[in-house]
Motif scaffolding. Structure first.
Motif, PDB file in Angstrom:
ATOM      1  N   LYS A 538     -34.029 -19.643 -12.917  1.00 32.64           N
ATOM      2  CA  LYS A 538     -34.987 -20.624 -12.397  1.00 32.64           C
ATOM      3  C   LYS A 538     -35.867 -21.216 -13.499  1.00 32.64           C
ATOM      4  N   HIS A 539     -35.933 -20.527 -14.642  1.00 32.67           N
ATOM      5  CA  HIS A 539     -36.739 -21.010 -15.775  1.00 32.67           C
ATOM      6  C   HIS A 539     -38.159 -21.353 -15.329  1.00 32.67           C
ATOM      7  N   TYR A 540     -38.725 -20.479 -14.505  1.00 32.21           N
ATOM      8  CA  TYR A 540     -40.010 -20.800 -13.886  1.00 32.21           C
ATOM      9  C   TYR A 540     -41.117 -19.870 -14.378  1.00 32.21           C
ATOM     10  N   PRO A 541     -42.198 -20.436 -14.869  1.00 28.73           N
ATOM     11  CA  PRO A 541     -42.464 -21.875 -15.018  1.00 28.73           C
ATOM     12  C   PRO A 541     -41.906 -22.463 -16.307  1.00 28.73           C
ATOM     13  N   SER A 542     -41.383 -21.599 -17.176  1.00 31.39           N
ATOM     14  CA  SER A 542     -40.908 -22.038 -18.485  1.00 31.39           C
ATOM     15  C   SER A 542     -39.820 -21.089 -18.941  1.00 31.39           C
ATOM     16  N   ILE A 571     -51.952 -26.844 -19.257  1.00 30.39           N
ATOM     17  CA  ILE A 571     -52.380 -27.680 -18.136  1.00 30.39           C
ATOM     18  C   ILE A 571     -51.667 -29.024 -18.204  1.00 30.39           C
ATOM     19  N   PHE A 572     -51.107 -29.433 -17.087  1.00 30.84           N
ATOM     20  CA  PHE A 572     -50.396 -30.705 -16.979  1.00 30.84           C
ATOM     21  C   PHE A 572     -50.877 -31.386 -15.703  1.00 30.84           C
ATOM     22  N   LEU A 573     -51.399 -32.605 -15.831  1.00 30.92           N
ATOM     23  CA  LEU A 573     -51.883 -33.346 -14.670  1.00 30.92           C
ATOM     24  C   LEU A 573     -51.213 -34.719 -14.624  1.00 30.92           C
ATOM     25  N   SER A 574     -50.613 -35.044 -13.494  1.00 31.83           N
ATOM     26  CA  SER A 574     -49.957 -36.350 -13.348  1.00 31.83           C
ATOM     27  C   SER A 574     -50.150 -36.868 -11.930  1.00 31.83           C
ATOM     28  N   ASN A 575     -49.688 -38.080 -11.703  1.00 27.79           N
ATOM     29  CA  ASN A 575     -49.660 -38.663 -10.355  1.00 27.79           C
ATOM     30  C   ASN A 575     -48.234 -39.089 -10.030  1.00 27.79           C
ATOM     31  N   LEU A 584     -38.273 -36.987  -9.483  1.00 31.04           N
ATOM     32  CA  LEU A 584     -37.792 -36.948 -10.861  1.00 31.04           C
ATOM     33  C   LEU A 584     -38.579 -35.982 -11.743  1.00 31.04           C
ATOM     34  N   LEU A 585     -39.887 -35.926 -11.548  1.00 35.97           N
ATOM     35  CA  LEU A 585     -40.682 -35.021 -12.389  1.00 35.97           C
ATOM     36  C   LEU A 585     -40.205 -33.588 -12.223  1.00 35.97           C
ATOM     37  N   ASN A 586     -39.846 -33.228 -11.002  1.00 38.77           N
ATOM     38  CA  ASN A 586     -39.370 -31.876 -10.728  1.00 38.77           C
ATOM     39  C   ASN A 586     -37.929 -31.690 -11.179  1.00 38.77           C
ATOM     40  N   SER A 587     -37.062 -32.638 -10.841  1.00 47.25           N
ATOM     41  CA  SER A 587     -35.644 -32.463 -11.171  1.00 47.25           C
ATOM     42  C   SER A 587     -35.400 -32.497 -12.673  1.00 47.25           C
ATOM     43  N   ARG A 588     -36.228 -33.224 -13.411  1.00 46.08           N
ATOM     44  CA  ARG A 588     -36.092 -33.271 -14.870  1.00 46.08           C
ATOM     45  C   ARG A 588     -36.824 -32.116 -15.554  1.00 46.08           C
ATOM     46  N   ARG A 589     -37.535 -31.304 -14.774  1.00 51.57           N
ATOM     47  CA  ARG A 589     -38.316 -30.180 -15.319  1.00 51.57           C
ATOM     48  C   ARG A 589     -39.284 -30.662 -16.415  1.00 51.57           C
ATOM     49  N   ILE A 590     -39.953 -31.771 -16.182  1.00 59.10           N
ATOM     50  CA  ILE A 590     -40.840 -32.342 -17.198  1.00 59.10           C
ATOM     51  C   ILE A 590     -41.953 -31.359 -17.554  1.00 59.10           C
ATOM     52  N   ARG A 591     -42.575 -30.773 -16.547  1.00 59.15           N
ATOM     53  CA  ARG A 591     -43.678 -29.845 -16.816  1.00 59.15           C
ATOM     54  C   ARG A 591     -43.205 -28.634 -17.608  1.00 59.15           C
ATOM     55  N   GLY A 592     -42.097 -28.047 -17.167  1.00 56.93           N
ATOM     56  CA  GLY A 592     -41.590 -26.853 -17.843  1.00 56.93           C
ATOM     57  C   GLY A 592     -41.086 -27.138 -19.247  1.00 56.93           C
ATOM     58  N   ASP A 596     -42.288 -25.551 -22.720  1.00 59.70           N
ATOM     59  CA  ASP A 596     -41.348 -24.917 -23.653  1.00 59.70           C
ATOM     60  C   ASP A 596     -41.622 -25.328 -25.103  1.00 59.70           C
ATOM     61  N   VAL A 597     -41.991 -26.591 -25.307  1.00 56.27           N
ATOM     62  CA  VAL A 597     -42.229 -27.098 -26.667  1.00 56.27           C
ATOM     63  C   VAL A 597     -43.274 -26.251 -27.384  1.00 56.27           C
ATOM     64  N   PHE A 598     -44.299 -25.851 -26.674  1.00 56.34           N
ATOM     65  CA  PHE A 598     -45.378 -25.086 -27.315  1.00 56.34           C
ATOM     66  C   PHE A 598     -44.925 -23.666 -27.647  1.00 56.34           C
ATOM     67  N   TYR A 599     -44.147 -23.067 -26.753  1.00 58.99           N
ATOM     68  CA  TYR A 599     -43.610 -21.740 -27.070  1.00 58.99           C
ATOM     69  C   TYR A 599     -42.669 -21.806 -28.277  1.00 58.99           C
ATOM     70  N   GLU A 600     -41.838 -22.826 -28.307  1.00 58.28           N
ATOM     71  CA  GLU A 600     -40.901 -22.972 -29.432  1.00 58.28           C
ATOM     72  C   GLU A 600     -41.651 -23.208 -30.737  1.00 58.28           C
ATOM     73  N   ALA A 601     -42.712 -23.979 -30.686  1.00 58.15           N
ATOM     74  CA  ALA A 601     -43.524 -24.213 -31.884  1.00 58.15           C
ATOM     75  C   ALA A 601     -44.206 -22.928 -32.346  1.00 58.15           C
ATOM     76  N   MET A 602     -44.610 -22.097 -31.406  1.00 56.61           N
ATOM     77  CA  MET A 602     -45.201 -20.805 -31.769  1.00 56.61           C
ATOM     78  C   MET A 602     -44.167 -19.931 -32.480  1.00 56.61           C
TER      79      MET A 602
END
Length: 606
Positions: A538-542, A571-575, A584-592, A596-602
């Motif tokens: 499920k890769h939830y939340p990341s 924190i991610f806030l959108s409309n 689309l925001l959910n199906s593309r996993r935009i939030r997750g 992920d980018v921040f974990y990978e950068a760490m």
């Protein structure tokens, strides 16, 4: 005496400096270093700063819910940076002292402020009127002098008791550091190494602790900023493909905000860019940012038991199937409640009006008012008499937080929105968080959600998207809260700190641990909080979040996730529901994926 038509005028007779506003010039462009250079300058600023006259512990500032704060600048060239950082912690009104011909007029304009932060330089400390101003307010107001300069004129302040933060480095980073030190976002660690005046002698100085969020660059926590550029790429994908018109992202690591950026626009017309200070409809993030917090506080204080029943608090529940439901079951979504009731579908023409009146007092949107007691007479009985089919199983239900609002309001005799504002948001220095944002902000600071074509028939800006929450007037236990990313960062850093922020213990650490830990045998849930999903697919939340991660998502395209193992707040806030609901925001996993980018950068490090 002639005026200098293009710049500064030193008024010799008064000893006061003023700006000829008739020939105002554009402010100079301030260049702030980035990356390792920023961290280096930040460290130099820390090593070059001392705090004097702090016997009363005024610095860091506390009591933000009672403070009315003004920041006054004169010749400090990096005042814009300083003032910008101050406003991360509290609402601070900025005054340009150079526009005053008379110091008495400035004094008069500051009369309603009980806390004054005064920015001074060497030039300012040689101004007798300013020194008189400091002496006069030394006993009248809570005041903090922040001084950047050589230290030579420090003896001019020997006669005052006002705290003085002195930094002998003059740079935008030094200005940012000093502003954060005022509020405890960064600690003051140094003492005088040599005599500066008869009063300020070698060894003088006060040490402070870091008690609030710091604002810095990714390199300060071992992350290369260049490794975060993938966030921009994902943002472009989301906006270009109409997954959402725009969004804001904030990430704090180790108590330091290292990323806060806005993307896109309020709407697809692209007329108003998103800003990091914009206010969003949080949808179900309300559950953990308002209702659950109040439940935690009442449990913390022994005023509410998780094993008590709903009927113990809600009289009208006693003759229904909801009587013996335990508070714990409601908080875990295991009470057997139906997931959702589409209340708006049963509204009759006589239930609403386009004008407000005693008979139609409940505002749902512009030009839409519900009749008096509609909740008590229609919605509440419908919820109390709804079926219980899956008790003991996990079924996510908004009704749980409708019920919990009634429980906590019964215990406290205080409306939910008032309680959380007074006990959390205001003391924490949160400036945008709260219900009913149209009562507090201009519409252009609030990001619109859906263009409602089926219920309210209007574009929803500052009115809660959730239909049921709207029908009860915008304040509900499951939805209705609005906030900016910075406010949520403050709130959830407090939870990550074990309930402590700004020197105040809001919860016992064990209460935070109890509510945010896995508490169910049949789901991943904590008490009120959603959590990391052990089903890896499920890769939830990341993809990389630890099993300690807690938070929540919101239907409008929002989320907050806290990972104690990585000391990360995301924190991610959108409309995403503008102009209509999009998946689309959910199906593309935009939030997750952005998370992920921040974990990978760490993982990549420096």
């Amino acid at each position: 005496m002639k005026r200098n038509k293009c710049g500064w005028l030193i008024a010799v007779l008064s000893g006061f400096i003023l700006l000829n506003t008739a020939c105002a010039q554009k402010p100079p462009i301030i260049t702030i270093p980035t990356g390792a250079n920023y961290v280096s300058e930040e460290n130099l600023s820390i090593q070059s700063t001392v705090l004097l006259n702090n016997e009363q512990g005024v610095v860091p500032l506390t009591g933000l819910d009672k403070a009315t704060i003004a920041s006054v600048r004169f010749t400090h060239e990096y005042a814009p940076v300083f003032d910008s950082l101050l406003n991360k912690y509290a609402r601070v009104k900025n005054f340009n002292g150079l526009t005053y011909y008379n110091i008495s007029k400035l004094t008069d304009d500051l009369k309603l402020y009980n806390t004054i932060i005064l920015q001074l330089t060497d030039l300012d400390l040689n101004n007798q009127q300013l020194l008189n101003f400091i002496t006069m307010n030394d006993k009248l107001k809570k005041m903090v002098v922040v001084y950047w300069g050589s230290g030579i004129p420090l003896n001019k302040l020997d006669g005052v008791n006002t705290p003085v933060i002195w930094c002998n480095r003059i740079s935008p980073v030094a200005a940012a550091y000093a502003a954060q030190a005022v509020f405890g976002g960064m600690a003051i660690t140094q003492k005088l190494t040599k005599n500066a005046s008869a009063k300020y002698v070698a060894g003088s100085g006060f040490i402070t602790a870091k008690t609030r969020l710091q604002y810095t660059v990714p390199e300060a926590v071992g992350i290369k900023a260049e490794n975060l550029t993938a966030v921009d790429n994902i943002a472009n994908e989301a906006i270009n493909d109409h997954a959402t018109p725009g969004f804001t992202v904030l990430v704090a690591k180790d108590g330091k905000v290292i990323f806060n950026k806005a993307y896109g626009y309020h709407t697809y017309t692209k007329t108003q860019p998103d800003k990091i200070t914009d206010v969003f409809d949080l949808a179900s993030v309300t559950k953990i940012s308002a209702t659950t917090l109040e439940v935690m506080k009442l449990v913390d204080e022994g005023k509410l038991s998780l094993d008590s029943t709903m009927g113990s608090y809600v009289a009208l529940a006693r003759n229904t199937s909801k009587n013996d439901i335990k508070i714990r079951e409601l908080m875990l979504h295991q009470a057997g409640l139906v997931s959702y009731i589409p209340f708006y579908e049963r509204i009759k023409a006589t239930d609403h009006s386009s004008d407000s009146s005693a008979a139609y007092p409940t505002k749902v949107a512009d030009g839409y008012y519900m009749r008096k007691d509609y909740f008590k007479e229609v919605m509440w009985p419908q919820m109390l008499n709804s079926a219980l089919r899956t008790r003991g199983q996990y079924v996510y239900s908004d009704l749980s937080m409708y019920f919990m609002k009634e429980v906590v309001e019964t215990v406290t005799a205080t409306p939910l929105n008032v309680y959380v504002q007074d006990n959390f948001y205001n003391p924490l220095g949160m400036q945008t968080a709260g219900f009913l944002p149209r009562n507090r902000f201009a519409a252009d600071q609030i990001v619109p959600t859906e263009n409602d074509t089926y219920f309210r028939h209007t574009l929803l800006t500052g009115y809660v998207h959730d239909q049921g929450a709207a029908m009860v007037g915008g304040v509900s236990g499951h939805a209705g809260l609005f906030a900016s990313t910075n406010d949520l960062a403050i709130l959830f850093q407090m939870l990550l700190n074990g309930g402590n922020y700004g020197g105040i213990q809001y919860f016992k650490p064990e209460t935070v641990a109890q509510f945010t830990a896995k508490q169910s045998n049949v789901s991943r849930r904590g008490l009120g909080f959603d959590r990391w999903d052990p089903v890896v697919s499920k890769h939830y939340p990341s993809n990389y979040a630890s099993d300690q991660t807690f938070g929540h998502t919101g239907y409008t395209g929002t989320c907050v996730w806290v990972d104690p193992k990585s000391q990360l707040v995301y924190i991610f806030l959108s409309n995403r529901v503008y102009p209509k609901d999009s998946t689309l925001l959910n199906s593309r996993r935009i939030r997750g994926r952005i998370q992920d980018v921040f974990y990978e950068a760490m993982q990549k490090g420096m």
